[in-house]
Each structure stands twice: as structure tokens, then as C-alpha cells.
Enzyme design. Structure first.
Site, PDB file in Angstrom:
ATOM      1  CG  ASP A   1      -0.756   4.828   4.102  1.00 57.90           C
ATOM      2  OD1 ASP A   1      -1.061   5.126   2.812  1.00 57.90           O
ATOM      3  OD2 ASP A   1      -1.620   4.866   4.890  1.00 57.90           O
TER       4      ASP A   1
ATOM      5  CG  HIS B   1      -1.977   1.059   1.268  1.00 58.26           C
ATOM      6  ND1 HIS B   1      -2.836   1.197   0.206  1.00 58.26           N
ATOM      7  CD2 HIS B   1      -2.045   2.284   1.798  1.00 58.26           C
ATOM      8  CE1 HIS B   1      -3.520   2.129   0.577  1.00 58.26           C
ATOM      9  NE2 HIS B   1      -3.078   2.781   1.329  1.00 58.26           N
TER      10      HIS B   1
ATOM     11  CG  HIS C   1      -5.301   1.534   6.699  1.00 56.66           C
ATOM     12  ND1 HIS C   1      -4.028   1.692   7.105  1.00 56.66           N
ATOM     13  CD2 HIS C   1      -5.661   2.686   5.881  1.00 56.66           C
ATOM     14  CE1 HIS C   1      -3.714   2.717   6.391  1.00 56.66           C
ATOM     15  NE2 HIS C   1      -4.609   3.330   5.551  1.00 56.66           N
TER      16      HIS C   1
ATOM     17  CG  HIS D   1      -1.581   6.859  -0.764  1.00 62.25           C
ATOM     18  ND1 HIS D   1      -2.749   6.545  -1.736  1.00 62.25           N
ATOM     19  CD2 HIS D   1      -1.998   6.327   0.447  1.00 62.25           C
ATOM     20  CE1 HIS D   1      -3.648   6.030  -0.811  1.00 62.25           C
ATOM     21  NE2 HIS D   1      -3.077   5.680   0.203  1.00 62.25           N
TER      22      HIS D   1
ATOM     23  CG  HIS E   1      -8.104   3.525   2.349  1.00 66.99           C
ATOM     24  ND1 HIS E   1      -8.067   4.637   1.041  1.00 66.99           N
ATOM     25  CD2 HIS E   1      -6.772   3.502   2.486  1.00 66.99           C
ATOM     26  CE1 HIS E   1      -6.944   5.016   0.850  1.00 66.99           C
ATOM     27  NE2 HIS E   1      -5.868   4.233   1.277  1.00 66.99           N
TER      28      HIS E   1
ATOM     29  CE1 TYR F   1      -6.185  10.858  -2.944  1.00 68.32           C
ATOM     30  CE2 TYR F   1      -5.448   8.613  -2.410  1.00 68.32           C
ATOM     31  CZ  TYR F   1      -5.308  10.265  -2.107  1.00 68.32           C
ATOM     32  OH  TYR F   1      -4.920  10.403  -1.036  1.00 68.32           O
TER      33      TYR F   1
ATOM     34  CG  HIS G   1     -10.307   6.991  -1.522  1.00 69.92           C
ATOM     35  ND1 HIS G   1     -10.847   7.409  -0.253  1.00 69.92           N
ATOM     36  CD2 HIS G   1      -9.372   7.537  -1.532  1.00 69.92           C
ATOM     37  CE1 HIS G   1     -10.023   7.647   0.507  1.00 69.92           C
ATOM     38  NE2 HIS G   1      -8.755   8.018  -0.070  1.00 69.92           N
TER      39      HIS G   1
ATOM     40  CD  GLU H   1      -6.275   5.495   7.727  1.00 70.61           C
ATOM     41  OE1 GLU H   1      -6.871   5.530   6.587  1.00 70.61           O
ATOM     42  OE2 GLU H   1      -4.997   6.002   7.801  1.00 70.61           O
TER      43      GLU H   1
HETATM   44 ZN   LIG Z   1      -3.834   4.852   1.987  1.00 69.01          ZN
END
Ligand SMILES: [Zn+2]
Length: 447
Positions: A324, A47, A273, A49, A236, A114, A210, A239
Site C-alpha cells: 500500500d 496493492h 483492506h 500507491h 478500497h 488515481y 476508489h 478501511e
Molecule cells: Zn490504497
């Protein structure tokens, strides 16, 4: 035993009885500290970003006197950076991030993407910037094309409109996402075909919801219908407690239950998560043999909480690990944080064996990203004689090594990083320095 740099096959350095990594010797260019190197399966970053790397070391100025700081205040800062990235800047940044991942020992990355739209840029320009960066680095990439349709849910479960910063994340509706997803599949295949021998197999497409905040339940069937057989689907999940409360208010169930009702849970589904789960959620994810991508260093940084990792594994879910937001890029620290979180929450040691931590980092991530069986041959060599590791039992290196002990990283038969440097692009720190020199709008503001 043969060193990986000498072109050893996938089973080199493996004990034929147990399949475990054994002493794999030393390559000619390795700066070992006089001890021998141990081979481990290549960690997978399940995971990522990439653009969150911009926030590293910039989100800690507030103290208790500034009022509560949380995931939600962090997110406001994150949106500011998301707003400023264009495809050219993202290509430079992602190259540095993926080179950092490779030098730290990661052999594959699941990019939960995204930042889709840029005014004036061609369709897919941001996604292809990530693909080009991965090809340049030689790391495996599963690009998880995220559906994002609304600004969120308020505490009463009502839909919030997209904020100006969120606008570039969104497609008009689920059908528009599905059209773009199909077209992205073709664009990625074209990029892979043009990338030359040996790199074609590095790129893969997956999908993502998302979150239940950003995608309404009514959109889930359209997303499911757009998937290829076996295509990974990530989301996700839980979380934050506020996400659970909003989901309960909107739909009368938890996020996991919402995905289960839509028929999305299964071996190709990954809950990212999965921090605040009910016992029923754990049973659903485990019963479906779903994947869970835990991101322990990020969850610690954001104050998310400690997910029920042991309970999920006991129920049948398959654990993977991701970094992440890249506040920390170190597969060993993620493995360790997984075990440490369990110890802190339970008051017990040995919640996972070092071998199970290694499997989460490698096998679990590979499953979550839909990587081919051949990816199981990706390898790293670890220095067993550094200041951190000298004297460690080889089987316990996940509890003592760090990324600084990674001597060599092999992906699809190629060595892509050695001694903290990318073999072709050099020092990842230099790539970051060049990025900030070229794109001054991303330099840190005081304090
Ligand atoms: Zn994330």
C-alpha cells in the site's frame, strides 16, 4: 537441484509430490552466508500507491500532545505530495519504488492509480510513467485505473465537492472515466508492443473504484459495463469506521453490500483492506469467492485496525497481501504481520500456516491482479543461513526471513534482482538519492 540463475525451469526446486519449495542450491554470484538457498513462489504486491513512498519517515512528528493523529490527518499530508508530482518526476520515483519492490522479492505489483491528470501534460502521461517504470525494472504491473468522481461523503452521507488537491484524481463523470479507460487500454497495449521481446507480457490493465466515498452508487453500472471479461476490479472497502458510517447514512447499507447490490462481487473483485466488516459482509465476500488485499503493515502504521482475515478465508474469500503506502517494503514482514494481527486479535497462535502465508503472498496476489498462469513460475531464492534464518525449518522461513534474505528474484524467466540490487539499475537507495537530488521539492522538511 539447480539455482534459478542457471536458468532453471518453473518446477526446479519443487518437490514433485507436494509442489513445495525445496532446497534450490546456490547461484554463482550469490552472497549466501554459507548455507543453502530455498526457493519460494514469487510474492505479489497486490496493492500499491507508488507515490506514497514519499511519506516514509515523515509522518511521525506528532505526539499525543499534538491532538489525535489518524488516517485522516495522514491523508492531508499525502495530498500535498500528490499535488506536486508531474509525469517526469513520477517516472523517476516509480522506477526507484519498483526497483525497491523487486530487490525486496516482489515479482508483480498492482498499482492502484488515481493521479490521472496533470495540467499541460498529455492524456495518460502519469499512467504511462508507471508503465515505463515497471518495464524498466522488469516487474509485472497490473495498472488499476481508479474511478474518482467526488470529494467524499460527510457523516450525514452528503456528497462533498472535490478539494483542489483531489481535482487531478477526478474524471467529469463515470462515462468520462470509461472513455479514458478504453483509451488507456490502447495506450498500454502500444507501450507493451514497443517494449521488446520478453517484456510484452508484463503489463496488464485493471480497473478500480476508489471507494464508496469517492464514487457514487449511480456510477457503478457504467464502470462495470466498461470492463473486459475477467478484468480485475479493485476497491478500497471499509478501511475506516467513518467510511462505513457515511455509507450507511448515504445508502442504508455497508460498502460491501453496496458493491454486492451493483453486482460487482465475484472472483475478479478485490476488496482492499476490508478491515471493518460485518458478519454479513464477510459472508458476501466469501460466497462470491472475491479476493481481499490485506495491507497489514500499512493498516498498523495508519491505526486502521485488524481485518478479519481468518474469518474471510474460512468464508471462501481468497487472501492477498499489499504494501500500500510502502512504509514497509518487505513481503516477509507483510506475511508475518498478517499472522501476528490474527494472534493479537484472537489470543491464539497458528491462525495461518507458513504455507498459507506464502500462498496469500503469491497465489492470492496473482489471482487478484489477473496475472496469467505463467506468472506462477516466478520465483525467489531465500538465504536459509543468514543471521535471521540460520536454523529455521525451510518451511517456516515466512516467519523468520526478511527481504534482506532474498538472494535472487526471477520474473518471466529473467533474473531482475540479486542480493538487494536490481541487476541493471543497481542499488535502489541510489535511485532514491538521485530522485531527491533531481527533484528538490520532494525533500523532507524539518523536523
Ligand atoms: Zn490504497
Amino acid at each position: 537441484m539447480t539455482a534459478l540463475s542457471a536458468g532453471a525451469g518453473p518446477d526446479a526446486g519443487r518437490d514433485p509430490e507436494t509442489g513445495r519449495g525445496q532446497d534450490a542450491g546456490r547461484g554463482p554470484d550469490m552472497e549466501t552466508s554459507g548455507a543453502r538457498a530455498v526457493e519460494l513462489p514469487g510474492p505479489v504486491n497486490a496493492h500499491s500507491h507508488a507515490f506514497h513512498r514519499l511519506l516514509r519517515g515523515r509522518t511521525h512528528a506528532r505526539g499525543p500532545a499534538s491532538g489525535p493523529d489518524s488516517f485522516w490527518t495522514w491523508r492531508t499530508q499525502m495530498y500535498r505530495y500528490a499535488d506536486r508530482l508531474d509525469p517526469a518526476a513520477y517516472r523517476d520515483l516509480a522506477t526507484a519504488v519498483y526497483a525497491e519492490l523487486a530487490a525486496a522479492g516482489y515479482t508483480a505489483v498492482g498499482e492502484f492509480h488515481y493521479l490521472h491528470h496533470t495540467p499541460g501534460a498529455r492524456e495518460h502521461a502519469m499512467a504511462l510513467a508507471l508503465a515505463d517504470a515497471a518495464l524498466d525494472v522488469g516487474i509485472r504491473l497490473t495498472l488499476l485505473d481508479a474511478c474518482y468522481l467526488q470529494g467524499g461523503l460527510d457523516s450525514g452521507g452528503r456528497v462533498l465537492p472535490l478539494s483542489p488537491e483531489q481535482a487531478r484524481f477526478a474524471d467529469a463523470d463515470a462515462a468520462a472515466w470509461a472513455r479514458r479507460h478504453r483509451s488507456l487500454r490502447a495506450a498500454l497495449a502500444e507501450r507493451a508492443a514497443a517494449s521488446g521481446r520478453g517484456r510484452r507480457g508484463l503489463l496488464r490493465l485493471g480497473a478500480a473504484v476508489h471507494s464508496v466515498r469517492a464514487v457514487p452508487a449511480a456510477a457503478l453500472p457504467t464502470i462495470a459495463a466498461a470492463l473486459d471479461p475477467g478484468e480485475p476490479l479493485h476497491a478500497h472497502v471499509s478501511e475506516q469506521p467513518a467510511e462505513n458510517a457515511a455509507c450507511e447514512a448515504a445508502y442504508g447499507c455497508t460498502p460491501t453490500e453496496l458493491f454486492a447490490r451493483a453486482g460487482l462481487l465475484g472472483p475478479h473483485f478485490t476488496a482492499v483492506h476490508a478491515t471493518h466488516l460485518t458478519p454479513g459482509d464477510i459472508a458476501l465476500l466469501g460466497g462470491a469467492r472475491a479476493n481481499v488485499a490485506l495491507c497489514p503493515t500499512t493498516e498498523a502504521d495508519l491505526g486502521d485496525g485488524i481485518g478479519p482475515a481468518r474469518a474471510l478465508a474460512d468464508a471462501g474469500a481468497v487472501l492477498g497481501l499489499g504494501s500500500d503506502q510502502h512504509a514497509v517494503v518487505d513481503p516477509f514482514l507483510e506475511m508475518r504481520a498478517l499472522e501476528h494481527g490474527e494472534r493479537l486479535a484472537s489470543g491464539q497462535r497458528a491462525r495461518f500456516t507458513p504455507e498459507q502465508l506464502t500462498a496469500a503472498a503469491a497465489d492470492g496476489g496473482r489471482r487478484a491482479l489477473g496475472l496469467p498462469q505463467t506468472a506462477a513460475a516466478d520465483r525467489i531464492l531465500v538465504d536459509a543461513g543468514s543471521v535471521r534464518t540460520a536454523g529455521s525449518a525451510p518451511g517456516q522461513l515466512p516467519m523468520s526471513a526478511t527481504a534482506a534474505d532474498v538472494l535472487e528474484v526471477q520474473v518471466a524467466g529473467d533474473v531482475i534482482a540479486r542480493n538487494g540490487r536490481h541487476v541493471r539499475l543497481g542499488d535502489p537507495a541510489q535511485l532514491y538519492r538521485e530522485f531527491f537530488a533531481r527533484w528538490p521539492q520532494f525533500r523532507a522538511a524539518a523536523p
